[in-house]
Design a protein around this motif. Structure first.
Motif, PDB file in Angstrom:
ATOM      1  N   GLY A   1      17.638  17.406 135.563  1.00 16.08           N
ATOM      2  CA  GLY A   1      17.558  17.531 134.106  1.00 16.08           C
ATOM      3  C   GLY A   1      18.434  16.502 133.402  1.00 16.08           C
ATOM      4  N   GLY A   2      19.598  16.227 133.945  1.00 17.58           N
ATOM      5  CA  GLY A   2      20.472  15.209 133.367  1.00 17.58           C
ATOM      6  C   GLY A   2      19.844  13.834 133.409  1.00 17.58           C
TER       7      GLY A   2
ATOM      8  N   ASP B   1      17.139   9.432 130.637  1.00 15.35           N
ATOM      9  CA  ASP B   1      15.988   8.531 130.516  1.00 15.35           C
ATOM     10  C   ASP B   1      15.385   8.600 129.113  1.00 15.35           C
ATOM     11  N   ARG B   2      15.259   9.795 128.581  1.00 15.52           N
ATOM     12  CA  ARG B   2      14.709   9.935 127.223  1.00 15.52           C
ATOM     13  C   ARG B   2      15.621   9.304 126.180  1.00 15.52           C
ATOM     14  N   MET B   3      16.927   9.453 126.363  1.00 18.94           N
ATOM     15  CA  MET B   3      17.862   8.868 125.395  1.00 18.94           C
ATOM     16  C   MET B   3      17.830   7.352 125.476  1.00 18.94           C
ATOM     17  N   LEU B   4      17.747   6.809 126.680  1.00 20.04           N
ATOM     18  CA  LEU B   4      17.663   5.357 126.809  1.00 20.04           C
ATOM     19  C   LEU B   4      16.367   4.836 126.209  1.00 20.04           C
TER      20      LEU B   4
ATOM     21  N   HIS C   1      26.296   9.688 123.821  1.00 26.92           N
ATOM     22  CA  HIS C   1      25.717  10.687 124.708  1.00 26.92           C
ATOM     23  C   HIS C   1      25.193  10.080 126.004  1.00 26.92           C
ATOM     24  N   THR C   2      24.569   8.910 125.942  1.00 33.21           N
ATOM     25  CA  THR C   2      23.996   8.316 127.151  1.00 33.21           C
ATOM     26  C   THR C   2      25.065   7.969 128.174  1.00 33.21           C
ATOM     27  N   PRO C   3      26.165   7.294 127.803  1.00 29.33           N
ATOM     28  CA  PRO C   3      27.201   7.048 128.814  1.00 29.33           C
ATOM     29  C   PRO C   3      27.826   8.335 129.341  1.00 29.33           C
ATOM     30  N   LEU C   4      28.001   9.317 128.479  1.00 30.12           N
ATOM     31  CA  LEU C   4      28.568  10.583 128.942  1.00 30.12           C
ATOM     32  C   LEU C   4      27.627  11.290 129.903  1.00 30.12           C
ATOM     33  N   MET C   5      26.313  11.228 129.632  1.00 33.14           N
ATOM     34  CA  MET C   5      25.342  11.851 130.530  1.00 33.14           C
ATOM     35  C   MET C   5      25.344  11.161 131.888  1.00 33.14           C
ATOM     36  N   SER C   6      25.506   9.853 131.906  1.00 32.24           N
ATOM     37  CA  SER C   6      25.552   9.134 133.177  1.00 32.24           C
ATOM     38  C   SER C   6      26.758   9.563 133.999  1.00 32.24           C
TER      39      SER C   6
END
Length: 105
Positions: A76-77, A82-85, A29-34
């Motif tokens: 929001g993204g 940031d929260r996921m990291l 999810h984190t790489p996809l969100m980036s």
């Protein structure tokens, strides 16, 4: 295209999007969100450019709304990323709060 066709495509795209995102493992999810944040940044620039070239008040209002929504989506993204990291990092950046009702002395 008729309004019904556009609405049908929108609903189908929403269902496909939910299904695709729900199948992604949490470590991806984190790489996809980036990557999504980069795309949303481009969308924000496009909304600003379209609004700058608008000629009628209705187009200016729609462009302003598109700019506002793109900004909210982009910010929001970044907050979610940031929260996921923070979840994946070993140490905490913020001190943990004491549980309510605990009697730590």
């Amino acid at each position: 295209m008729s309004g019904l066709t556009i609405l049908t495509l929108f609903v189908l795209a929403a269902f496909v999007g939910v299904e695709v995102v729900s199948k992604v493992s949490s470590t991806l999810h984190t790489p996809l969100m980036s990557g999504a944040n980069a795309i949303h940044g481009i969308i924000l620039v496009g909304a600003i450019l379209v609004t700058a070239h608008a000629t009628s008040p209705v187009l200016i209002a729609l462009g302003g709304l598109a700019t506002l929504l793109a900004t909210v989506n982009l910010v929001g993204g970044f907050v979610v990323t940031d929260r996921m990291l923070e979840m994946f990092s070993g140490g905490r950046r913020r001190p943990a709060e004491e549980p309510v009702g605990s009697d730590a002395r």
